[in-house]
Design a protein around this motif. Structure first.
Motif, PDB file in Angstrom:
ATOM      1  N   GLU A 184     -31.580  64.255  -1.179  1.00  0.00           N
ATOM      2  CA  GLU A 184     -31.996  63.953   0.802  1.00  0.00           C
ATOM      3  C   GLU A 184     -32.072  64.402   0.909  1.00  0.00           C
ATOM      4  O   GLU A 184     -33.550  64.691   2.022  1.00  0.00           O
ATOM      5  N   LEU A 187     -35.771  65.844   0.011  1.00  0.00           N
ATOM      6  CA  LEU A 187     -36.276  64.661   0.958  1.00  0.00           C
ATOM      7  C   LEU A 187     -36.884  65.006   2.330  1.00  0.00           C
ATOM      8  O   LEU A 187     -38.389  64.432   2.380  1.00  0.00           O
ATOM      9  N   CYS A 197     -42.668  61.522  -0.117  1.00  0.00           N
ATOM     10  CA  CYS A 197     -41.687  61.278  -1.327  1.00  0.00           C
ATOM     11  C   CYS A 197     -41.616  59.692  -1.681  1.00  0.00           C
ATOM     12  O   CYS A 197     -40.206  59.866  -1.855  1.00  0.00           O
ATOM     13  N   GLU A 198     -42.179  59.174  -2.405  1.00  0.00           N
ATOM     14  CA  GLU A 198     -42.272  58.126  -2.677  1.00  0.00           C
ATOM     15  C   GLU A 198     -41.736  58.783  -4.307  1.00  0.00           C
ATOM     16  O   GLU A 198     -43.055  59.149  -5.209  1.00  0.00           O
ATOM     17  N   PHE A 200     -38.962  58.425  -7.228  1.00  0.00           N
ATOM     18  CA  PHE A 200     -37.836  58.124  -7.858  1.00  0.00           C
ATOM     19  C   PHE A 200     -36.678  58.351  -8.432  1.00  0.00           C
ATOM     20  O   PHE A 200     -36.689  58.218  -9.623  1.00  0.00           O
ATOM     21  N   TYR A 245     -23.294  54.300  -1.871  1.00  0.00           N
ATOM     22  CA  TYR A 245     -24.522  54.791  -2.510  1.00  0.00           C
ATOM     23  C   TYR A 245     -25.412  53.616  -1.145  1.00  0.00           C
ATOM     24  O   TYR A 245     -26.349  54.091  -0.804  1.00  0.00           O
ATOM     25  N   GLY A 249     -27.054  54.352   2.033  1.00  0.00           N
ATOM     26  CA  GLY A 249     -28.535  53.947   2.227  1.00  0.00           C
ATOM     27  C   GLY A 249     -29.213  55.554   1.194  1.00  0.00           C
ATOM     28  O   GLY A 249     -30.327  56.198   1.399  1.00  0.00           O
ATOM     29  N   TYR A 250     -29.017  56.361  -0.256  1.00  0.00           N
ATOM     30  CA  TYR A 250     -28.646  57.134  -0.275  1.00  0.00           C
ATOM     31  C   TYR A 250     -30.367  56.021  -1.569  1.00  0.00           C
ATOM     32  O   TYR A 250     -30.223  54.712  -1.814  1.00  0.00           O
ATOM     33  N   ARG A 251     -30.960  57.302  -1.219  1.00  0.00           N
ATOM     34  CA  ARG A 251     -32.238  56.564  -2.334  1.00  0.00           C
ATOM     35  C   ARG A 251     -32.614  57.179  -3.912  1.00  0.00           C
ATOM     36  O   ARG A 251     -33.262  56.808  -4.331  1.00  0.00           O
ATOM     37  N   THR A 252     -31.282  57.221  -4.458  1.00  0.00           N
ATOM     38  CA  THR A 252     -31.181  57.520  -5.888  1.00  0.00           C
ATOM     39  C   THR A 252     -30.755  56.744  -6.573  1.00  0.00           C
ATOM     40  O   THR A 252     -29.491  56.181  -5.757  1.00  0.00           O
ATOM     41  N   ARG A 253     -30.613  56.290  -7.682  1.00  0.00           N
ATOM     42  CA  ARG A 253     -30.946  55.244  -8.115  1.00  0.00           C
ATOM     43  C   ARG A 253     -29.427  55.329  -9.059  1.00  0.00           C
ATOM     44  O   ARG A 253     -29.152  56.195  -9.973  1.00  0.00           O
TER      45      ARG A 253
END
Length: 365
Positions: A184, A187, A197-198, A200, A245, A249-253
């Motif tokens: 985060e 980003l 910031c796309e 993954f 997560y 709202g983390y953007r890491t999977r």
């Protein structure tokens, strides 16, 4: 969710990916194993020093020509130079096989994870440099960085530089949270400069290795656990990390790795997660009678968590969000064990290259 590369056979793994948001990857850079995975819904692959070593041992005749060619074409290279070019070539062939998936899915899937030198676990600058190099090799390369204090710093920096990461050597909730926070921050720095910031990113939790460590601690310290309870430690950590997560709202999977039983597949079905499964476990699952149904929201039995939490301090460190500081990650038992193993396997890989460069004269040809 469906995958055109899949076979028409409705195997348990193909049903997992067809019916749920859950993805699975092949936990190997072997091309034959990757083809099997893709036929059953696999959309990615991963490597580490142990995987590369095992593939090279199993398939040495297939790679010997390339290895000898690299040695012949580069007379000034040392064994590390040759080894890393070989590792890159092995990874790139898998990445090429996955490219149609990558293009179809707009970069969200179809990536091959290539691991940085395990000996760099204390050196953020070296991790950043090698990560950026791997990132330049192909558009669908994802870079694996260990979750040590140095690795967390590197993850933020390379994310800022636009590298898609896959955090590895990670077993615990505090490590997974540290990774997500680092991503985060990276980003946020990109966004402040108007950059795309796309990206993954993924964060591996090596669930089976956490189970292993619980058992090792119990044996070392004379702790009498209820049989089978330690087999749920990794599942518990993964499910707790996933809830955090989602909440934040983390953007890491998240990604589950290091398989020891079908729980490491069946308990995560239905989750927005990745499962990186070794070939032999894929075959086992596909031949099993385990029902393919959503279990990601089924809580681990509180009695299991309570016993592990009361009896094993290292489970508390793994399960609590603030169970460890970043500076403590490297000395955590599962981390230390894995780093030692990865470094050992890396040096064993170098010895294979050395034997090709300087054949043992005491052995008959």
């Amino acid at each position: 969710m469906s995958n055109p590369e899949q076979t028409e056979v409705q195997s348990p793994l193909s049903l997992t990916t067809a019916n749920y948001i859950t993805d699975f990857w092949n936990d190997s850079c072997s091309l034959d194993e990757l083809k099997y995975a893709m036929a059953h819904g696999g959309v990615g692959a991963t490597t580490n020093p142990s995987i590369v070593l095992n593939v090279l041992k199993k398939e040495l005749p297939a790679w010997r020509g390339l290895l000898n060619q690299l040695i012949e074409d580069n007379p000034t290279w040392g064994e590390e130079d040759v080894a890393w070019r070989l590792i890159e070539e092995m990874g790139l062939r898998g990445a090429e096989l996955l490219m149609p998936v990558f293009e179809r899915e707009g970069g969200v899937k179809g990536r091959l994870s290539m691991q940085t030198n395990p000996c760099y676990f204390r050196n953020p600058e070296a991790l950043v440099k090698q990560s950026c190099h791997f990132h330049s090799l192909a558009p669908n390369i994802q870079v694996k960085i260990p979750v040590t204090a140095a690795g967390v710093a590197a993850i933020e920096e390379v994310t800022y530089q636009g590298v898609t990461i896959n955090a590895t050597v990670c077993f615990t909730v505090p490590q997974a949270v540290a990774v997500a926070e680092a991503v985060e921050r990276g980003l946020k720095r990109r966004a402040a400069e108007g950059k795309d910031c796309e990206i993954f990113p993924a964060c591996t939790i090596m669930v089976g290795r956490l189970d292993d460590w619980m058992k090792a601690v119990a044996a070392r310290d004379g702790i009498a656990l209820t049989p089978g309870y330690a087999d749920w430690a990794g599942v518990a950590a993964m499910k707790k990390a996933l809830a955090i997560y989602k909440e934040r709202g983390y953007r890491t999977r998240l990604l589950a790795a290091a398989y020891r039983s079908h729980l490491h597949w069946s308990e995560f079905i239905g989750g927005d997660v990745i499962l990186t499964i070794p070939h032999e476990w894929q075959v086992l699952f596909n031949n099993s009678k385990v029902e393919v149904k959503e279990r990601i929201n089924d809580p681990v039995d509180p009695k299991i968590i309570d016993e592990l939490y009361r009896l094993i301090p290292d489970f508390r460190r793994a399960y609590d969000v603030d169970g460890m500081t970043e500076q403590e990650f490297t000395q955590y038992g599962a981390t230390a064990r894995t780093l030692r193993g990865f470094c050992d396997h890396y040096h064993e890989l170098l010895s294979i290259v050395r034997d090709a460069m300087i054949p043992n004269p005491d052995k008959k040809k």
